[in-house]
Write a protein that holds these residues in place. Structure first.
Motif, PDB file in Angstrom:
ATOM      1  N   LEU A   1      -7.178   4.971   0.341  1.00  0.00           N
ATOM      2  CA  LEU A   1      -5.550   4.873   0.299  1.00  0.00           C
ATOM      3  C   LEU A   1      -5.358   3.595   1.058  1.00  0.00           C
ATOM      4  CD1 LEU A   1      -4.806   8.440   1.107  1.00  0.00           C
ATOM      5  CD2 LEU A   1      -4.670   7.290  -0.877  1.00  0.00           C
ATOM      6  N   THR A   2      -5.953   3.393   2.291  1.00  0.00           N
ATOM      7  CA  THR A   2      -5.709   2.121   2.974  1.00  0.00           C
ATOM      8  C   THR A   2      -5.982   0.798   2.209  1.00  0.00           C
ATOM      9  OG1 THR A   2      -8.019   2.142   4.093  1.00  0.00           O
ATOM     10  CG2 THR A   2      -5.934   3.108   5.237  1.00  0.00           C
TER      11      THR A   2
ATOM     12  N   LEU B   1      -5.924   0.670  -1.173  1.00  0.00           N
ATOM     13  CA  LEU B   1      -4.773   0.678  -2.095  1.00  0.00           C
ATOM     14  C   LEU B   1      -3.508  -0.048  -1.502  1.00  0.00           C
ATOM     15  CD1 LEU B   1      -5.232   3.874  -4.324  1.00  0.00           C
ATOM     16  CD2 LEU B   1      -5.783   1.403  -4.917  1.00  0.00           C
ATOM     17  N   ARG B   2      -3.248   0.202  -0.306  1.00  0.00           N
ATOM     18  CA  ARG B   2      -1.996  -0.212   0.421  1.00  0.00           C
ATOM     19  C   ARG B   2      -2.425  -1.492   1.096  1.00  0.00           C
ATOM     20  NH1 ARG B   2       0.837   4.701   3.814  1.00  0.00           N
ATOM     21  NH2 ARG B   2       2.491   2.841   3.922  1.00  0.00           N
ATOM     22  N   GLY B   3      -3.492  -2.328   0.706  1.00  0.00           N
ATOM     23  CA  GLY B   3      -3.621  -3.898   0.953  1.00  0.00           C
ATOM     24  C   GLY B   3      -4.632  -3.834   2.367  1.00  0.00           C
TER      25      GLY B   3
ATOM     26  N   THR C   1     -10.866  -5.067  -0.267  1.00  0.00           N
ATOM     27  CA  THR C   1      -9.999  -4.318   0.351  1.00  0.00           C
ATOM     28  C   THR C   1     -10.960  -3.155   0.943  1.00  0.00           C
ATOM     29  OG1 THR C   1      -9.261  -2.848  -1.320  1.00  0.00           O
ATOM     30  CG2 THR C   1      -7.890  -5.003  -0.753  1.00  0.00           C
TER      31      THR C   1
ATOM     32  N   SER D   1       2.014  -2.204   9.422  1.00  0.00           N
ATOM     33  CA  SER D   1       1.241  -2.170   8.195  1.00  0.00           C
ATOM     34  C   SER D   1       1.180  -1.005   7.690  1.00  0.00           C
ATOM     35  CB  SER D   1      -0.088  -2.619   8.581  1.00  0.00           C
ATOM     36  OG  SER D   1      -0.777  -1.743   9.017  1.00  0.00           O
ATOM     37  N   GLY D   2       1.452   0.178   8.269  1.00  0.00           N
ATOM     38  CA  GLY D   2       1.393   1.344   7.438  1.00  0.00           C
ATOM     39  C   GLY D   2       0.012   2.005   7.346  1.00  0.00           C
ATOM     40  N   TRP D   3      -0.879   1.485   7.928  1.00  0.00           N
ATOM     41  CA  TRP D   3      -2.204   1.811   7.938  1.00  0.00           C
ATOM     42  C   TRP D   3      -2.804   2.737   9.042  1.00  0.00           C
ATOM     43  CZ3 TRP D   3      -3.626  -3.897   7.355  1.00  0.00           C
ATOM     44  CH2 TRP D   3      -2.905  -4.649   6.144  1.00  0.00           C
TER      45      TRP D   3
END
Length: 838
Positions: A452-453, A455-457, A392, A469-471
């Motif tokens: 952070l990106t 950890l958000r996958g 990741t 995706s919220g990224w």
């Protein structure tokens, strides 16, 4: 032979005489220079150009990822760009830059005039330049590598990467690694043998200790990568199935060989930067470095532990749990010696009165960034967390915090500290602070968001992502920060231009440092010191303001020219007591021509002109043999005066001069590659599918026995030749030549006729490559022996001047060990495969 040294009538005359000997010629003669001052600056300038190219590629990546709707690059273009970004930064910038700084700085810190092998350094630079240029030209031509800077198989195999792209990486990086290995040998021999008189190991400047450890790691760490690249290229070009699971290979073999290099590589990049900090920090703290000896112990521990961590990068491939526990513990343990260095630096600051200049500002920035990177590294050392964060953007962020924070900020501190030495001018510093804050803030905005990106996958190496995706917002800020950081680097470049143009000249030692590089004029002369110092204390506690004028007046050792030759002092490795005089070769074009020949060798492989390859290889060997013409002597010189009433023999009449040690270290690197080859074969036996093979051929005992006996005979007769020297050595060397030629013929015959097709199974391919490896070493043994015969008959060898034969003896013995292992290898492999037969 009469000693033709002459004491100049005045210090000015001494400087002019030395400059005529050591100086670089004008015009085309600049291409012949081998002086470490020039070659070191060339390395650094070339590395900075590659850094700019790598930075531009990073901006392309961040532009692509700034938005989920970006159509800036397609998948193939993005694959080439991110592969080249990683390759350029890792192979063409980070290590070569500090190689260049070390090449420029090390002789000055050690109190000598040049490195041990100036022509080898120049050859390494040309290999670095030509190999790196191959990669950049491929990028411009749209055929750059596209499988990632780690080149994982099977994505980089010919089935999934059928074009020339992967071949460019494999051959171009191998070409560049010649430079790294030559630099490693050069640095190790120089530090161990070419120090100032009286500079024992416990008086060496701390930067020399750092680079000695780094060079040792390079010597052992780079051969597995070179071997892996060769094996993968043989699979792509000739179908030998080392990484093909359908034919007894295993893609994980590449990961093992790559990370045997790749994890030590992290410390190979970090430790030179840490060495710069350990040198600079005490100067601005106004107190000696705290914990000198414990830092050295921490360095040795770091080097040792770094080679036990390679599986740290392979937690997700199915490693047994016991092995995972071991490598996880080792990965956490390596943080201890790193922490020791950080606490020693903090203790140095607390004991002194720090001056917060621009170099110190960058060191403080390093502390902040590198500690964060170290903490995330400990997190990734834990197997459960690594499984969650593997592949990741969290890993990308950690990598950049450790490498960029651990390298770029110390690099900038070193640049602001030592540029006055290179230019003779002090920094203007109008833009320095603004540039630092733009780099520091831009860096943290860029890569903290990647944590952070991740950890958000968000997976690494993707060129697009869905809007839901919220990224997207995090990626936008990350890209914004990268452009701020780039503008900061542009300000640094402008600041350096202002330094060269408007910097204030100074006389000597503007920082009030205590190391030897400031005990000379700046910019430094080609010969560094008009006479060589004698050291009676630790070499970071000297007084350059007092010592410099004394050395300039010729009051040290070798304060005179002799026979128009460049001369250095070699010392005992431990005590620093002078042992002999090293007479260096003159300026020559041979390193350039040899590098061009090496380039033709790699290009013939790249473009599949295999009929050219043997001729290119032969030309390279021939040109290397021509190098020795300039150091030949037809008379015994006897002891030579060095000043202060002392006399020493020349290196060609000494027991273990620098060239002898260079061969020892080269054989260590060779042995590492060979052991990696045998390890790879045993790994395939243990873990690869489709084992055992149906047939590995009928080798028989006769052929291997003949080869083994011939090699033992060659090694023994080579030893007899070196022990006797003189004309009587010709007979022994003739016997050595015959033994090597017989072994070469037998191994080639076994490889080409006694085995089934090596394309059929990895076991057969392993035996084939082991035989070819032994044949090449035996063939080179015959070349060494024939060269020795020519040297004896030409009058360049006597019982005192038998260095050529002693170096050859080392090769003959090593070739015999390689051949004996090769002769027994098929029987060992056959017994192992029979044990697992159904």
């Amino acid at each position: 032979m009469t000693d033709h040294h002459e004491k100049p009538t005045s210090p000015i005359a001494l400087h002019h005489a030395l400059d005529r000997i050591w100086g670089t010629k004008s015009g085309w003669g600049r291409l012949a220079t081998v002086n470490h001052n020039v070659v070191g600056k060339r390395f650094m300038l070339t590395a900075l150009i590659f850094f700019a190219i790598g930075g531009l590629l990073a901006m392309l990546i961040r532009t692509q990822l700034a938005s989920s709707q970006s159509a800036f690059m397609d998948a193939e273009q993005y694959a080439q760009v991110f592969t080249m970004h990683g390759s350029v930064m890792m192979f063409l910038f980070a290590i070569p830059f500090f190689e260049g700084l070390t090449i420029y700085l090390l002789p000055k810190l050690l109190g000598t005039r040049d490195l041990a092998f100036p022509r080898l350094t120049a050859y390494g630079f040309w290999c670095y330049l030509f190999g790196g240029s191959i990669l950049i030209i491929a990028l411009i031509g749209g055929v750059a590598p596209n499988s990632g800077w780690f080149m994982y198989t099977p994505l980089s195999s010919d089935i999934y990467s059928p074009g020339i792209n992967s071949d460019v990486w494999l051959l171009g990086i191998t070409f560049v690694e010649i430079s790294a290995l030559s630099a490693a040998i050069e640095i190790m021999v120089t530090i161990l043998k070419l120090r100032a008189s009286g500079m024992s190991l416990d008086r060496m400047p701390i930067f020399a200790w750092y680079m000695l450890i780094v060079a040792t790691m390079m010597l052992v760490g780079f051969p597995p990568l070179i071997l892996g690249s060769i094996l993968l290229e043989t699979e792509r070009a000739f179908g030998l199935p080392f990484f093909d699971p359908n034919r007894g290979g295993d893609p994980l073999l590449w990961q093992h060989l790559f990370w045997l290099f790749g994890h030590p590589e992290v410390y190979i990049i970090f430790l030179p930067a840490a060495g710069a900090i350990s040198t600079i920090l005490p100067v601005f703290a106004g107190t000696p470095l705290a914990g000198y000896r414990i830092i050295i112990a921490a360095l040795v521990s770091t080097a040792f532990l770094s080679f036990g961590l390679w599986v740290h990068h392979m937690y997700a491939v199915g490693i047994p749990h016991v092995a995972l526990s071991f490598f996880s513990a080792a990965s956490a343990l390596v943080a201890i010696p790193t922490a020791i260095q950080i606490f020693a630096w903090l203790a140095t600051i607390s004991h002194g009165r720090p001056r917060f200049s621009i170099p110190m500002l960058h060191i403080i920035g390093f502390f902040f960034v590198f500690v964060i990177g170290g903490l995330t590294g400990v997190m990734l050392a834990m197997v459960p967390f690594d499984w969650q964060a593997h592949d990741t953007h969290f890993v990308v962020a950690h990598l950049h915090y450790v490498l960029v924070g651990g390298f770029v900020f110390p690099m900038l501190a070193a640049a602001y500290y030592w540029l006055p030495h290179i230019t003779g001018r002090q920094p203007v510093q109008h833009l320095s602070q603004a540039a630092f804050w733009m780099i520091f803030l831009g860096f943290n905005i860029t890569f903290f968001m990647m944590h952070l990106t991740g950890l958000r996958g968000m997976p690494r190496r993707v060129f697009e992502y869905p809007p839901e995706s919220g990224w997207e917002m995090l990626n936008f800020f990350s890209s914004l920060g990268s452009f701020v950081m780039t503008m900061g680097f542009a300000l640094v470049a402008l600041d350096f231009i202002l330094l060269f143009r408007f910097g204030r000249p100074f006389r000597r030692n503007p920082w009030r440092a205590g190391t030897l590089e400031w005990a000379m004029p700046t910019p430094s002369p080609s010969y560094n010191f008009a006479s060589l110092p004698v050291i009676d204390r630790r070499a970071d506690m000297l007084d350059p303001d007092v010592l410099g004028p004394q050395l300039a007046a010729g009051k040290g050792l070798l304060g005179f020219p002799r026979d128009g030759r460049m001369e250095l002092l070699a010392v005992d490795i431990v005590t620093g007591k002078p042992e002999h005089v090293v007479r260096l070769p003159r300026q020559t074009f041979m390193p350039l021509w040899t590098a061009i020949g090496t380039g033709f060798f790699f290009l013939s492989l790249l473009f599949k002109f295999y009929w050219v390859t043997p001729f290119a290889l032969a030309s390279v060997v021939f040109m290397f043999l021509l190098w020795s013409r300039d150091t030949a002597e037809k008379d015994d010189l006897g002891n030579l005066p060095i000043g202060n009433g002392q006399e020493l023999p020349p290196h060609i009449e000494a027991d273990r001069p620098p060239s002898w040690w260079a061969m020892v270290f080269a054989l260590v690197a060779d042995a590492t590659a060979y052991i990696s080859l045998l390890f790879g074969s045993l790994f395939l036996w243990i873990s690869a599918p489709n084992w055992p093979p149906q047939d590995i051929g009928q080798i028989g005992l006769l052929g291997p026995a003949i080869a083994a006996v011939s090699l033992v005979l060659a090694a023994w007769s080579g030893r007899q030749a070196s022990a006797g020297g003189g004309k009587g050595a010709v007979g022994w060397l003739s016997l050595t030549t015959v033994g090597h030629l017989i072994a070469t013929t037998v191994f080639l015959w076994l490889a080409l006729t006694a085995l089934p097709s090596p394309r059929g199974h990895a076991a057969v391919a392993s035996i084939f490559v082991v035989f070819i490896y032994a044949a090449m070493h035996s063939g080179l043994g015959a070349v060494f022996a024939g060269y020795g015969i020519w040297r004896v008959r030409s009058g360049f060898v006597s019982p005192r001047r038998n260095l050529d034969l002693r170096i050859g003896m080392l090769w003959h013995g090593f070739a015999a060990m390689v051949g004996l292992a090769a002769a027994g290898f098929p029987f060992v492999l056959a017994s192992l495969t029979s044990e697992v037969s159904p």
